[in-house]
Every structure is written in structure tokens, then in C-alpha cells.
Design a protein around this motif. Structure first.
Motif, PDB file in Angstrom:
ATOM      1  N   ILE A 132       0.823  -1.275   0.089  1.00  0.00           N
ATOM      2  CA  ILE A 132      -0.206   0.138  -0.008  1.00  0.00           C
ATOM      3  C   ILE A 132       0.900   1.263  -0.071  1.00  0.00           C
ATOM      4  O   ILE A 132       0.541   2.103  -0.806  1.00  0.00           O
ATOM      5  CB  ILE A 132      -1.031   0.090   1.310  1.00  0.00           C
ATOM      6  N   LEU A 133       1.755   1.365   0.693  1.00  0.00           N
ATOM      7  CA  LEU A 133       2.697   2.251   0.729  1.00  0.00           C
ATOM      8  C   LEU A 133       3.610   2.696  -0.524  1.00  0.00           C
ATOM      9  O   LEU A 133       3.842   3.670  -0.916  1.00  0.00           O
ATOM     10  CB  LEU A 133       3.762   2.159   1.919  1.00  0.00           C
ATOM     11  N   TYR A 135       2.427   1.774  -3.313  1.00  0.00           N
ATOM     12  CA  TYR A 135       1.486   2.392  -4.352  1.00  0.00           C
ATOM     13  C   TYR A 135       1.262   3.747  -3.966  1.00  0.00           C
ATOM     14  O   TYR A 135       1.429   4.609  -4.946  1.00  0.00           O
ATOM     15  CB  TYR A 135       0.117   1.460  -4.237  1.00  0.00           C
ATOM     16  N   LEU A 136       1.117   4.087  -2.934  1.00  0.00           N
ATOM     17  CA  LEU A 136       0.618   5.546  -2.556  1.00  0.00           C
ATOM     18  C   LEU A 136       1.919   6.354  -2.698  1.00  0.00           C
ATOM     19  O   LEU A 136       1.691   7.802  -3.132  1.00  0.00           O
ATOM     20  CB  LEU A 136       0.153   5.863  -0.963  1.00  0.00           C
ATOM     21  N   PHE A 137       3.154   6.211  -2.304  1.00  0.00           N
ATOM     22  CA  PHE A 137       4.374   7.072  -2.350  1.00  0.00           C
ATOM     23  C   PHE A 137       5.307   6.814  -3.486  1.00  0.00           C
ATOM     24  O   PHE A 137       6.013   7.740  -3.565  1.00  0.00           O
ATOM     25  CB  PHE A 137       5.000   6.944  -0.858  1.00  0.00           C
ATOM     26  N   GLY A 139       4.345   5.157  -6.446  1.00  0.00           N
ATOM     27  CA  GLY A 139       3.655   5.123  -7.673  1.00  0.00           C
ATOM     28  C   GLY A 139       3.994   3.678  -8.275  1.00  0.00           C
ATOM     29  O   GLY A 139       3.516   3.613  -9.449  1.00  0.00           O
ATOM     30  N   GLU A 140       4.183   2.755  -7.253  1.00  0.00           N
ATOM     31  CA  GLU A 140       4.248   1.432  -7.711  1.00  0.00           C
ATOM     32  C   GLU A 140       2.781   0.911  -8.042  1.00  0.00           C
ATOM     33  O   GLU A 140       1.788   1.311  -7.741  1.00  0.00           O
ATOM     34  CB  GLU A 140       4.537   0.656  -6.759  1.00  0.00           C
ATOM     35  N   THR A 141       2.544  -0.045  -8.975  1.00  0.00           N
ATOM     36  CA  THR A 141       1.270  -0.647  -9.379  1.00  0.00           C
ATOM     37  C   THR A 141       1.205  -1.981  -8.547  1.00  0.00           C
ATOM     38  O   THR A 141       1.938  -2.569  -7.950  1.00  0.00           O
ATOM     39  CB  THR A 141       1.246  -1.104 -10.802  1.00  0.00           C
TER      40      THR A 141
END
Length: 174
Positions: A132-133, A135-137, A139-141
Motif C-alpha cells: 500500500i505504501l 502504491y501511495l508514495f 507510484g508502484e502498481t
């Protein structure tokens, strides 16, 4: 037991998504699994030891041993101990404070009251939080394996903590 099994199955689904990605990803998953096994052994050992000595003393002993191993490793591999940028020292300080004091020390203190199983179930959620982090910080999918596996991990954790809470409430009322 079902809850813990669900969380572990979810973790395997997350890891399964790395098959075919790269050899390094699979090696990382293997190291993660090894780390999980070692953390479980650490927590079970800590649970037994924490019944005999104070959690503060136990933590000091564990941190001293860990630091000593890292010092010996660094010296044997000619890794510099002091020649780092100021920003690196900031990260070192943050790593010493956040995961060590707020993580490991808190686990050591809680071992006496919550037990190794409950703490281990909480730790199983760390990869999901990392996904989750990222993704949020960063830009990972999030892959379908990570999404489905993460949901199963969280479901298993929530169910475990809900059942544990109900069990504790029943015992307190008696």
C-alpha cells in the motif's frame, strides 16, 4: 488456526505473483520467507525469556547482540563505520528509533501479555502495508496477486483479532 492459515495463504498468493517476474524477485520472496521463520523463532524464544527477565533487559541484550553481529560483519567485510554523509546518519538514526524502539522493543514488551502468536499475526500484515505504501508514495502498481493475496491476509488477520477479542472478553466476564 483457520485465521492464521488464511493469512499465510494470502502471503503465498502475493509471492506467487513474482513467479516469472525475475529470479531476483523469487530470491527476495525466499529471503522473506526465511526472515518470517526466523522472526517466529525469535518471538517464541522471546516469549519464554520474557517470563523470566524484564522486557527492558531482554531488549538491551537482544539489541546488543544484533549490534555486535553487525559490527563484526562490517569489520570482516571492510565496510566503513564512519565515512558517511550527514543525510545517511539521519537515516541511520531514524532506522534505530522507528523500527528498533517503536517496533522490536514494543514487540518485546507485548510478548509477556499478548503472546507470540498474536504478535506474529500482526507482523504478517507488514508486506500488505508495504504494498500500500509503495502504491501511495512510490507510484508502484498493485498486481492482481498482491491485491487478492493482500485482501486474504487482511481478512485472516481481522478474523483472528476479532475471535481473540471475543475470547478475551468471554474470559474476563467469567
Amino acid at each position: 488456526m483457520f485465521c492464521l492459515a488464511a493469512a499465510v495463504v494470502g502471503s503465498f498468493i502475493i509471492a506467487w505473483g513474482d513467479i516469472g517476474v525475475s529470479k531476483e524477485a523469487l530470491i527476495g520472496d525466499g529471503l522473506s520467507l526465511l526472515g518470517t521463520i526466523l522472526v517466529s523463532a525469535y518471538l517464541l524464544t522471546g516469549q519464554k525469556v520474557s517470563r523470566k527477565i524484564d522486557a527492558n533487559l531482554y531488549s538491551v541484550i537482544v539489541f546488543f547482540i544484533g549490534g555486535s553481529v553487525m559490527l563484526v560483519y562490517s569489520l570482516l567485510n571492510n565496510i566503513t563505520l564512519f565515512e558517511y554523509e550527514a543525510s545517511d546518519w539521519t537515516y541511520f538514526l531514524l532506522l534505530a528509533i522507528i523500527p528498533t524502539i517503536f517496533g522490536q522493543y514494543l514487540f518485546n514488551v507485548l510478548l509477556k501479555t499478548l503472546g507470540a502468536t498474536t504478535i506474529s499475526v500482526g507482523i504478517i500484515g507488514e508486506p500488505v502495508l508495504a504494498i500500500i505504501l509503495a502504491y501511495l508514495f512510490l507510484g508502484e502498481t498493485i498486481s492482481i496477486f498482491q491485491f487478492v493475496g493482500g485482501l486474504i491476509v487482511l481478512l485472516g488477520m481481522c478474523l483472528y483479532f476479532r475471535l481473540r477479542s471475543a475470547h478475551v472478553s468471554r474470559n474476563v466476564q467469567l
